[in-house]
Design an enzyme around this catalytic site. Structure first.
Site, PDB file in Angstrom:
ATOM      1  N   LYS A 103       0.831  -1.142   0.094  1.00  0.00           N
ATOM      2  CA  LYS A 103       0.133   0.089  -0.082  1.00  0.00           C
ATOM      3  C   LYS A 103       0.856   1.411   0.107  1.00  0.00           C
ATOM      4  O   LYS A 103       0.463   2.398  -0.580  1.00  0.00           O
ATOM      5  CB  LYS A 103      -0.886   0.133   1.202  1.00  0.00           C
ATOM      6  CG  LYS A 103      -2.070  -0.979   1.203  1.00  0.00           C
ATOM      7  CD  LYS A 103      -2.880  -1.013   2.390  1.00  0.00           C
ATOM      8  CE  LYS A 103      -3.950  -2.127   2.334  1.00  0.00           C
ATOM      9  NZ  LYS A 103      -5.238  -1.817   1.311  1.00  0.00           N
TER      10      LYS A 103
ATOM     11  N   LYS B 176      -3.606  -9.713  -9.288  1.00  0.00           N
ATOM     12  CA  LYS B 176      -5.042  -9.645  -9.005  1.00  0.00           C
ATOM     13  C   LYS B 176      -5.689  -8.849  -9.840  1.00  0.00           C
ATOM     14  O   LYS B 176      -5.493  -8.030 -10.231  1.00  0.00           O
ATOM     15  CB  LYS B 176      -5.218  -9.992  -7.765  1.00  0.00           C
ATOM     16  CG  LYS B 176      -4.818  -8.725  -7.031  1.00  0.00           C
ATOM     17  CD  LYS B 176      -5.745  -8.916  -5.607  1.00  0.00           C
ATOM     18  CE  LYS B 176      -5.649  -7.729  -4.585  1.00  0.00           C
ATOM     19  NZ  LYS B 176      -5.843  -7.869  -3.223  1.00  0.00           N
TER      20      LYS B 176
ATOM     21  N   LYS C 212      -9.680  -2.858  -9.323  1.00  0.00           N
ATOM     22  CA  LYS C 212     -10.283  -1.666 -10.052  1.00  0.00           C
ATOM     23  C   LYS C 212      -9.360  -0.523 -10.378  1.00  0.00           C
ATOM     24  O   LYS C 212      -9.254   0.203 -11.118  1.00  0.00           O
ATOM     25  CB  LYS C 212     -11.331  -1.110  -9.175  1.00  0.00           C
ATOM     26  CG  LYS C 212     -12.086   0.007  -9.646  1.00  0.00           C
ATOM     27  CD  LYS C 212     -12.964   0.658  -8.494  1.00  0.00           C
ATOM     28  CE  LYS C 212     -13.608   1.968  -9.224  1.00  0.00           C
ATOM     29  NZ  LYS C 212     -14.575   2.575  -8.271  1.00  0.00           N
TER      30      LYS C 212
END
Length: 379
Positions: free
Chosen positions: A151, A243, A246
């Site tokens: 992140k 993966k 969005k």
């Protein structure tokens, strides 16, 4: 009183939640053979807007199956909007994403008469318990978590003790596993449906539950067990080495519940596969694109990978395989897209659902937090 549009949305929600329920897959979900009676199952999804195929097969479909199949257990499902706050979004975008997430979950068949559905931020007990647990969590434990590094766009060998890493990493990104543990423990959850990318965080949660119980000489928090979802991780259609997400800049890599049949067909037709001819095989290393499509079929049909591979052998070429995948997705999402559109036009009904969910969640959370505060001496 709900308006007439709300009444139609309620009727549609009930109709589609019954129609779209999948066969029980509890044996596949629960590594402990079966979900015991009177279990407390908790899980959340981040409000990134419309849910995509990876969200649906990796989490939401399993939530629906579990809550429809276990009338004696309690199911608490939430929108993790406090976690979403770790990366900045304009207020209007975050608010719309929250509505879209709730509408997506309802459209996917979650029945609010069988589960609690709510916004995390509407239950302040999450934040209060998070502070207690943050104070009990060592920096070393948090530093060993891998997801904060992704992140914060750091390498997996990075350490928070590095000055450059420390300066560029927000405290919320580093500390959010403690909030995640609080989310789970607040409801004294016994089981948590998660993908394998969250298993490290669940282990931290169990460690904190043990630490709390041992520190205060109580047996208050159960150690939540993992419910690994039957579907493996759904990967990007364009780059099957990562993966489905969005945030992927290539929008054709991601199929949404709200996509039209034409959009679904176009995205699947352009999906990366390979040039290998002959029998189909599931080989994520040598045939990642084809294996991803087989995984999607497996998730939609509730068949094992082995059964799926056997069932697609009659499809003679890549076009035939892709057409079959497209047909399955279109059939799965057809009713859901219609209901999603109806729900999203009706914010009053979504607000009503969230208010009921908030009240039900707080009834449990406030009682448990009161007991926790008594244990630690803050009653």
């Amino acid at each position: 009183m709900l308006c007439s549009r709300s009444t139609r949305a309620v009727a549609l929600a009930r109709r589609y939640s019954n129609v779209s329920s999948t066969p029980s897959t509890i044996q596949e979900l629960d590594r402990y053979d079966n979900l015991p009676q009177n279990s407390r199952v908790f899980s959340m999804i981040q409000p990134t807007g419309r849910i995509h195929l990876g969200n649906y097969l990796g989490a939401v479909k399993s939530w629906r199956t579990l809550s429809n199949s276990n009338p004696t257990s309690r199911f608490i499902f939430g929108i993790a909007d406090l976690h979403a706050f770790t990366s900045f979004k304009p207020a209007s975008e975050l608010k719309e994403n929250r509505y879209q997430a709730i509408a997506s979950l309802l459209a996917s068949g979650l029945d609010t008469s069988k589960c609690i559905l709510y916004f995390q931020s509407a239950v302040p007990e999450h934040s209060e318990l998070s502070w207690f647990l943050t104070c009990m969590t060592s920096m070393g434990q948090l530093n060993r978590m891998t997801q904060w590094k992704s992140k914060a766009q750091q390498s997996q060998t990075s350490s928070i003790t590095d000055e450059k890493v420390m300066e560029s990493t927000k405290a919320g990104v580093f500390c959010y596993p403690a909030l995640q543990a609080a989310d789970i423990l607040l409801y004294r959850s016994t089981h948590v449906p998660v993908g394998d990318d969250q298993s490290q965080h669940l282990e931290l949660c169990r460690n904190l539950a043990k630490l709390f119980n041992n520190t205060y000489g109580v047996d208050y928090f159960p150690l939540p067990k993992t419910l690994l979802t039957p579907a493996k991780k759904i990967l990007s259609l364009k780059n099957p080495e990562k993966k489905m997400s969005k945030s992927d800049p290539v929008q054709a890599s991601c199929v949404y519940v709200t996509d039209s049949p034409e959009q679904i067909q176009s995205k699947i037709r352009k999906a990366t596969t390979d040039s290998i001819q002959g029998d189909w095989s599931f080989d994520p290393v040598e045939r990642p694109g084809v294996s991803n499509l087989i995984n999607i079929i497996s998730g939609l049909t509730n068949e094992s990978i082995e059964e799926t591979v056997a069932s697609v052998q009659h499809l003679k070429d890549h076009k035939g395989l892709k057409d079959y995948v497209s047909e399955l997705i279109i059939n799965e999402f057809s009713d859901k897209r219609q209901l999603y559109d109806e729900l999203l036009k009706n914010k009053d009904y979504l607000d009503h659902v969230c208010k009921e969910g908030r009240d039900s969640a707080r009834e449990v959370a406030s009682k448990n937090l009161g007991e926790i505060k008594s244990i630690v001496g803050m009653d």
